[in-house]
Design an enzyme around this catalytic site. Structure first.
Site, mmCIF file in Angstrom:
data_model
loop_
_atom_site.group_PDB
_atom_site.id
_atom_site.type_symbol
_atom_site.label_atom_id
_atom_site.label_comp_id
_atom_site.label_asym_id
_atom_site.label_seq_id
_atom_site.Cartn_x
_atom_site.Cartn_y
_atom_site.Cartn_z
ATOM 1 N N TYR A 105 -1.861 0.194 11.075
ATOM 2 C CA TYR A 105 -1.869 -0.622 9.312
ATOM 3 C C TYR A 105 -0.884 0.071 8.408
ATOM 4 O O TYR A 105 0.270 -0.753 7.631
ATOM 5 C CB TYR A 105 -3.059 -0.351 8.585
ATOM 6 N N SER A 113 1.038 -1.103 0.511
ATOM 7 C CA SER A 113 0.396 -0.066 -0.304
ATOM 8 C C SER A 113 0.911 1.255 0.210
ATOM 9 O O SER A 113 1.906 1.528 0.413
ATOM 10 C CB SER A 113 -1.037 0.155 1.118
HETATM 11 N N1 NAP Z 1 -8.632 -0.953 -1.086
HETATM 12 C C1 NAP Z 1 -8.082 -0.159 -0.879
HETATM 13 O O1 NAP Z 1 -7.731 0.457 -2.046
HETATM 14 C C2 NAP Z 1 -6.572 -1.211 -0.999
HETATM 15 C C3 NAP Z 1 -5.266 0.128 -0.405
HETATM 16 C C4 NAP Z 1 -3.538 -0.146 -0.459
HETATM 17 C C5 NAP Z 1 -3.589 -1.629 -0.409
HETATM 18 N N2 NAP Z 1 -5.058 -2.613 0.310
HETATM 19 C C6 NAP Z 1 -4.133 -4.100 0.021
HETATM 20 O O2 NAP Z 1 -5.283 -4.901 -0.576
HETATM 21 C C7 NAP Z 1 -4.804 -6.010 -0.197
HETATM 22 C C8 NAP Z 1 -7.150 -6.695 -0.462
HETATM 23 O O3 NAP Z 1 -7.477 -5.255 0.548
HETATM 24 P P1 NAP Z 1 -9.223 -5.116 -0.322
HETATM 25 O O4 NAP Z 1 -9.575 -3.782 -0.074
HETATM 26 O O5 NAP Z 1 -9.532 -6.152 -1.290
HETATM 27 O O6 NAP Z 1 -10.220 -6.142 0.634
HETATM 28 P P2 NAP Z 1 -11.148 -6.794 0.668
HETATM 29 O O7 NAP Z 1 -12.592 -6.341 0.066
HETATM 30 O O8 NAP Z 1 -11.857 -6.025 2.248
HETATM 31 O O9 NAP Z 1 -10.691 -7.943 1.189
HETATM 32 C C9 NAP Z 1 -9.656 -8.731 1.804
HETATM 33 C C10 NAP Z 1 -9.874 -10.250 2.314
HETATM 34 O O10 NAP Z 1 -8.376 -10.266 2.727
HETATM 35 C C11 NAP Z 1 -9.270 -11.623 4.000
HETATM 36 N N3 NAP Z 1 -9.253 -12.027 5.269
HETATM 37 C C12 NAP Z 1 -9.203 -11.073 5.825
HETATM 38 N N4 NAP Z 1 -8.355 -11.218 7.309
HETATM 39 C C13 NAP Z 1 -7.971 -12.662 7.189
HETATM 40 C C14 NAP Z 1 -7.867 -13.683 7.540
HETATM 41 N N5 NAP Z 1 -8.037 -13.673 9.135
HETATM 42 N N6 NAP Z 1 -7.060 -14.461 7.026
HETATM 43 C C15 NAP Z 1 -7.073 -14.502 5.922
HETATM 44 N N7 NAP Z 1 -7.893 -14.354 5.319
HETATM 45 C C16 NAP Z 1 -8.418 -12.736 5.801
HETATM 46 C C17 NAP Z 1 -10.836 -11.668 3.251
HETATM 47 O O11 NAP Z 1 -11.594 -13.233 3.157
HETATM 48 P P3 NAP Z 1 -12.533 -13.721 4.175
HETATM 49 O O12 NAP Z 1 -13.338 -12.873 4.858
HETATM 50 O O13 NAP Z 1 -13.116 -14.208 3.883
HETATM 51 O O14 NAP Z 1 -11.517 -13.903 5.572
HETATM 52 C C18 NAP Z 1 -10.894 -10.858 1.956
HETATM 53 O O15 NAP Z 1 -10.739 -11.651 1.526
HETATM 54 C C19 NAP Z 1 -5.123 -6.254 1.467
HETATM 55 O O16 NAP Z 1 -3.753 -5.988 1.859
HETATM 56 C C20 NAP Z 1 -5.377 -4.201 1.684
HETATM 57 O O17 NAP Z 1 -4.519 -4.144 2.940
HETATM 58 C C21 NAP Z 1 -6.077 -2.152 -0.336
#
Ligand code: NAP
Length: 259
Positions: A160, A147
């Site tokens: 975070y 990120s």
């Molecule tokens: N969205 C953004 O703008 C953004 C920006 C920078 C970085 N990121 C990074 O991108 C990645 C994905 O984020 P996203 O935006 O797609 O979020 P999201 O929609 O909340 O998806 C997060 C995923 O992580 C899984 N997860 C959460 N806790 C977990 C655990 N304890 N064990 C296994 N799986 C777990 C969830 O699955 P379950 O609920 O099935 O466990 C879900 O599939 C993250 O690392 C985030 O930090 C996102």
């Protein structure tokens, strides 16, 4: 259907929704056998459904393995089950992540542990067991989903930001120490994606999805939020044999946001 990942076995953590789900779909579209992992999404069937859809759509093998990556044991089991089923692991995408808000002063020990347990402990131990297997099969590629907050971080994402900073070090550590064995690690700086998690977080703060996109249009130089597919293009390159000489990089897919 493409062939850039043909025959490769790829584990995507946190693939029950959001960015991870998009990455899993597109890796399958390039011929990878994909392991969808997560705790099982919002409605207890998401992971199974993603795997089923991939199998039907891309005629490639896909498997849901339930794993909460916040414990070493679960990370070990995830990689072991992958190897039991497919015989090897060629790619790992450390995507599972949580991003509850909290400034330095608002961060409790509980919030800190929740964030660190998933974002860095999970990535660290999945990497550990993936490397152990890749050493036996001649190498592999690991992608850390990072990120812009990994570099310093916004005020209300203290824990975070620090967890992603640690992931950046994990990336460089693996790249520096396992290239000789053909194991690579690269990081993707995610810009801003309207994933399910991001939309839910903003709705809780009183911001609708439409307002989120409007806000992003103003803040992001390219004029739009990124998508899971934008991230997947980078991941596919880093997992493929097109990038065998690429390790330790930090690939920004941010539309110019916070560069
Ligand atoms: N969205 C953004 O703008 C953004 C920006 C920078 C970085 N990121 C990074 O991108 C990645 C994905 O984020 P996203 O935006 O797609 O979020 P999201 O929609 O909340 O998806 C997060 C995923 O992580 C899984 N997860 C959460 N806790 C977990 C655990 N304890 N064990 C296994 N799986 C777990 C969830 O699955 P379950 O609920 O099935 O466990 C879900 O599939 C993250 O690392 C985030 O930090 C996102």
């Amino acid at each position: 259907m493409g062939t850039r990942l043909a025959g490769k076995v790829v584990v995507v953590t946190g693939a029950t929704q959001g960015i991870g789900k998009g990455i899993a779909y597109m890796c399958a579209g390039e011929g990878a056998k994909v392991i969808i992992s997560g705790r099982n999404g919002r409605n207890e069937k998401d992971g199974l459904q993603v795997a089923q859809n991939i199998k039907e759509e891309y005629i490639t093998d896909a498997l849901f393995i339930k794993a909460d990556v916040s414990s070493e044991e679960a990370c070990k089991r995830l990689i072991e089950k992958t190897v039991d089923h497919f015989g090897r692991i060629d790619g790992l995408v450390n995507n599972a992540g949580v991003f509850p808000r909290g400034s330095m002063l608002e961060t409790t020990e509980e919030l800190f542990d929740t964030v660190f347990d998933v974002n860095i402990k999970g990535a660290f131990f999945c990497t550990k067991y993936a490397i152990a297997s890749m050493l036996r099969t001649g190498g592999g590629s690991i992608v850390q989903i990072g990120s812009t907050n990994g570099y310093k971080g916004q005020k209300d994402l203290a824990a975070y930001s620090c967890s992603k900073g640690a992931m950046l070090t994990l990336n460089r550590h693996v790249a520096a120490n396992y290239a000789e064995e053909g194991i690579r690690s690269n990081w993707i700086t995610v810009g801003w994606v309207a994933s399910e998690g991001e939309i839910e977080l903003h709705e809780r703060m009183g911001v609708t999805e439409a307002q989120l996109h409007e806000q992003a249009k103003v803040e992001i130089p390219s004029g739009r939020m990124q998508t899971a597919e934008d991230m997947a293009y980078g991941v596919i390159y880093l997992l493929s044999d097109e990038s065998t000489q690429v390790t330790g990089t930090e690939l920004g897919i941010t539309g110019g946001h916070r560069v």
